[in-house]
Design a protein around this motif. Structure first.
Motif, PDB file in Angstrom:
ATOM      1  N   TYR A  49      39.020  26.033  43.741  1.00 47.73           N
ATOM      2  CA  TYR A  49      39.177  27.276  42.895  1.00 47.73           C
ATOM      3  C   TYR A  49      40.404  28.003  43.098  1.00 47.73           C
ATOM      4  CZ  TYR A  49      34.125  26.277  42.239  1.00 47.73           C
ATOM      5  OH  TYR A  49      32.803  25.586  42.082  1.00 47.73           O
ATOM      6  N   THR A  50      41.500  28.060  42.081  1.00 48.77           N
ATOM      7  CA  THR A  50      42.560  29.050  42.180  1.00 48.77           C
ATOM      8  C   THR A  50      42.592  30.288  42.021  1.00 48.77           C
ATOM      9  OG1 THR A  50      43.718  26.876  41.746  1.00 48.77           O
ATOM     10  CG2 THR A  50      45.011  28.928  41.380  1.00 48.77           C
ATOM     11  N   LEU A  51      42.959  31.284  42.844  1.00 47.46           N
ATOM     12  CA  LEU A  51      43.103  32.797  42.593  1.00 47.46           C
ATOM     13  C   LEU A  51      44.521  32.964  41.946  1.00 47.46           C
ATOM     14  CD1 LEU A  51      40.734  31.915  44.892  1.00 47.46           C
ATOM     15  CD2 LEU A  51      41.214  34.637  45.660  1.00 47.46           C
ATOM     16  N   ALA A  52      44.515  33.771  41.221  1.00 49.75           N
ATOM     17  CA  ALA A  52      45.708  34.331  40.327  1.00 49.75           C
ATOM     18  C   ALA A  52      46.332  35.631  41.046  1.00 49.75           C
ATOM     19  CB  ALA A  52      45.587  34.278  38.769  1.00 49.75           C
ATOM     20  N   GLU A  53      47.567  36.000  41.130  1.00 52.08           N
ATOM     21  CA  GLU A  53      48.263  37.134  41.358  1.00 52.08           C
ATOM     22  C   GLU A  53      47.926  37.993  40.406  1.00 52.08           C
ATOM     23  OE1 GLU A  53      51.701  38.727  44.236  1.00 52.08           O
ATOM     24  OE2 GLU A  53      52.074  36.798  43.227  1.00 52.08           O
ATOM     25  N   GLN A  54      47.069  39.129  40.652  1.00 53.39           N
ATOM     26  CA  GLN A  54      46.864  40.185  39.582  1.00 53.39           C
ATOM     27  C   GLN A  54      47.811  41.388  39.873  1.00 53.39           C
ATOM     28  OE1 GLN A  54      44.109  39.764  37.475  1.00 53.39           O
ATOM     29  NE2 GLN A  54      44.088  37.700  38.526  1.00 53.39           N
ATOM     30  N   THR A  55      48.093  41.671  41.026  1.00 51.37           N
ATOM     31  CA  THR A  55      49.230  42.776  41.059  1.00 51.37           C
ATOM     32  C   THR A  55      49.766  42.227  42.420  1.00 51.37           C
ATOM     33  OG1 THR A  55      47.676  43.902  42.370  1.00 51.37           O
ATOM     34  CG2 THR A  55      47.910  44.765  39.928  1.00 51.37           C
ATOM     35  N   GLU A  56      50.822  42.819  42.895  1.00 49.17           N
ATOM     36  CA  GLU A  56      51.755  42.374  43.865  1.00 49.17           C
ATOM     37  C   GLU A  56      50.729  42.274  45.418  1.00 49.17           C
ATOM     38  OE1 GLU A  56      55.185  44.461  44.664  1.00 49.17           O
ATOM     39  OE2 GLU A  56      56.320  43.464  43.187  1.00 49.17           O
ATOM     40  N   GLY A  57      50.553  41.127  45.849  1.00 48.28           N
ATOM     41  CA  GLY A  57      49.597  40.852  46.928  1.00 48.28           C
ATOM     42  C   GLY A  57      48.084  40.859  46.742  1.00 48.28           C
ATOM     43  N   THR A  58      47.673  40.872  45.443  1.00 48.41           N
ATOM     44  CA  THR A  58      46.071  40.941  45.257  1.00 48.41           C
ATOM     45  C   THR A  58      46.061  39.848  44.566  1.00 48.41           C
ATOM     46  OG1 THR A  58      46.040  43.375  45.651  1.00 48.41           O
ATOM     47  CG2 THR A  58      44.410  42.091  44.372  1.00 48.41           C
ATOM     48  N   TYR A  59      45.152  38.780  44.774  1.00 48.03           N
ATOM     49  CA  TYR A  59      44.718  37.552  44.255  1.00 48.03           C
ATOM     50  C   TYR A  59      43.370  37.532  43.789  1.00 48.03           C
ATOM     51  CZ  TYR A  59      49.130  36.309  46.039  1.00 48.03           C
ATOM     52  OH  TYR A  59      50.523  36.463  46.592  1.00 48.03           O
ATOM     53  N   ALA A  60      42.815  37.153  42.598  1.00 51.41           N
ATOM     54  CA  ALA A  60      41.611  37.158  42.189  1.00 51.41           C
ATOM     55  C   ALA A  60      41.254  35.811  41.610  1.00 51.41           C
ATOM     56  CB  ALA A  60      41.214  38.302  41.275  1.00 51.41           C
ATOM     57  N   SER A  61      39.946  35.424  41.850  1.00 51.67           N
ATOM     58  CA  SER A  61      39.454  34.275  41.135  1.00 51.67           C
ATOM     59  C   SER A  61      38.634  34.615  39.457  1.00 51.67           C
ATOM     60  CB  SER A  61      38.589  33.487  42.023  1.00 51.67           C
ATOM     61  OG  SER A  61      37.164  34.181  42.106  1.00 51.67           O
ATOM     62  N   SER A  62      38.388  33.649  39.218  1.00 51.25           N
ATOM     63  CA  SER A  62      37.249  34.012  37.975  1.00 51.25           C
ATOM     64  C   SER A  62      35.936  33.996  38.700  1.00 51.25           C
ATOM     65  CB  SER A  62      37.449  32.722  36.765  1.00 51.25           C
ATOM     66  OG  SER A  62      37.098  31.582  37.609  1.00 51.25           O
ATOM     67  N   SER A  63      35.154  34.099  37.747  1.00 50.76           N
ATOM     68  CA  SER A  63      33.738  34.031  38.525  1.00 50.76           C
ATOM     69  C   SER A  63      33.120  32.834  38.822  1.00 50.76           C
ATOM     70  CB  SER A  63      32.617  34.708  37.317  1.00 50.76           C
ATOM     71  OG  SER A  63      32.806  35.931  36.906  1.00 50.76           O
ATOM     72  N   LEU A  64      32.586  32.603  40.025  1.00 50.85           N
ATOM     73  CA  LEU A  64      32.448  31.477  40.599  1.00 50.85           C
ATOM     74  C   LEU A  64      31.001  31.113  40.735  1.00 50.85           C
ATOM     75  CD1 LEU A  64      34.944  31.525  43.493  1.00 50.85           C
ATOM     76  CD2 LEU A  64      35.283  30.628  41.298  1.00 50.85           C
ATOM     77  N   THR A  65      30.608  29.825  40.758  1.00 52.03           N
ATOM     78  CA  THR A  65      29.176  29.295  40.777  1.00 52.03           C
ATOM     79  C   THR A  65      29.312  28.361  42.062  1.00 52.03           C
ATOM     80  OG1 THR A  65      28.599  29.409  38.554  1.00 52.03           O
ATOM     81  CG2 THR A  65      27.325  28.235  39.906  1.00 52.03           C
TER      82      THR A  65
END
Length: 382
Positions: A84-100
């Motif tokens: 599952y890939t995490l996208a960079e939301q703000t500088e240095g902060t990375y978030a995934s979608s909801s995971l199962t």
């Protein structure tokens, strides 16, 4: 919060690189301003995204500076091949979608920066039991909060909590008027600046364990003390407590981190305990990496406390010196007084001939937003 954590990690890094010393000196690694990766976050198996913050350490002189690790490739990987890939939301902060996530599979975080590759150990997915209650008691100068929880399956044993406070407060004076474009206007609901709400993420680390008990029960674990002197209990106060199940290794990591936060000395004092995480630099296995990754769900509970009903002396949070003055109701007087926004009208003074003057005070005493809050009521507010 990020700057606070970085300061903690600097102390931890010093512990990894130096021993206790008697004669003052600058450790070569710190003087050289080595930059090591700091990983904050956990793999969330619940409905919310998994969020990780990546940053870099700095030498002690610059410990207050947050240095984000940008443009990294971050993913959550399962031993079964899931990715599952995490996208960079703000500088240095990375978030995934909801995971199962598969509860029978172990997962890790994988990080590829511009220069190096990192990965955590694979960790099992833990199920966090619900919070039974969040309660509080009065103290002499504030309120003490507690959390109670249990796992009927006796599988959790190690817990961590954090909390987000939100409080309602008011300014010193209620203003029904505003001056703009050289005219006086009546304020309506959307323009009122008397009541504000402000939120803050707590910086303390709260841990609990039932490992020495027969049953997996945490009863009234102290998690937070809120002093009345902060002004947070002025009107209404709310706290959202989040609960995480930890592995034993994760619990021991957070214990050491908690102890290191209590150290307020310099690098010339006794050094904090060594901090061993479960994240490694694959490019250079000798390079320290700060952080520990667990995988679990989150449980949370919110409570409200009506501060104005508590038996404390009123705390004015900086309004003690606020007072009112008057200005005549003439175009020139109003422009001179309110044109630059430093003063704000409060109430009209009337006579049989109409409004002859206005009371006023400085902006900081009338506009509650000057204390860092917002006039937008939170959706969850009761």
């Amino acid at each position: 919060m990020k700057q606070y954590r970085n300061a903690i990690y600097i102390g931890c890094l010093l512990a990894m690189l130096t021993g206790s010393c008697v004669d003052p000196y600058n450790p070569p690694a710190i003087a050289a301003a080595e930059s090591y990766l700091v990983v904050e976050g956990f793999i969330n198996s619940g409905s919310d995204p998994s969020v990780f913050t990546l940053s870099r350490t700095r030498k002690q002189a610059n410990a207050g500076n947050f240095i984000p690790e940008v443009d990294a490739q971050v993913s959550i990987e399962g031993e079964n091949g899931e990715r599952y890939t995490l996208a960079e939301q703000t500088e240095g902060t990375y978030a995934s979608s909801s995971l199962t996530l598969n509860p029978t599979t172990r997962y890790r975080i994988h990080i590829l920066t511009q220069r190096k590759e990192y990965a955590s150990d694979y960790v099992p997915v833990k199920s966090t039991p619900p919070i039974d209650s969040v309660t509080w008691t009065l103290a002499q100068d504030g309120i003490q909060l507690f959390v109670t929880t249990h796992d009927p399956e006796n599988n959790t044993r190690y817990y961590r909590w954090d909390a987000e406070e939100t409080w309602e407060y008011v300014s010193a004076f209620f203003s029904n008027y505003q001056y703009k474009d050289k005219q006086m206007f009546v304020r309506y609901d959307d323009d009122l600046i008397f009541t504000c709400w402000r939120s803050d993420q707590t910086k303390q680390i709260y841990l609990g364990s039932s490992a020495r008990l027969t049953d997996d029960v945490i009863y009234k674990q102290p998690i937070m003390f809120t002093p009345v002197a902060t002004g947070k209990l002025m009107e209404k106060y709310s706290i959202l407590v989040k609960q995480y199940a930890l592995s034993q290794q994760g619990f021991e990591y957070w214990q050491i981190l908690e102890k290191n936060t209590e150290s307020t000395g310099s690098i010339f004092d006794a050094q904090p305990s060594q901090l061993q995480g479960n994240i490694h630099c694959l490019t250079n296995p000798q390079e320290p990496v700060i952080g520990f990754v667990d995988a679990s769900s989150i449980q949370q509970k919110r409570i409200f406390i009506v501060g104005r009903s508590l038996p404390f002396r009123t705390i004015n949070i900086g309004y003690e010196t606020c007072d009112l003055d008057t200005v005549p109701n003439t175009p020139q007087h109003l422009e001179d007084k309110f044109g630059d926004g430093y003063f704000v009208p409060v109430n009209p003074i009337g006579s049989s001939s109409g409004i002859i003057a206005y009371t006023y005070s400085i902006n900081q005493c009338v506009d509650c937003r000057e204390k860092g809050g917002t006039t937008s009521k939170p959706d969850f507010w009761q």
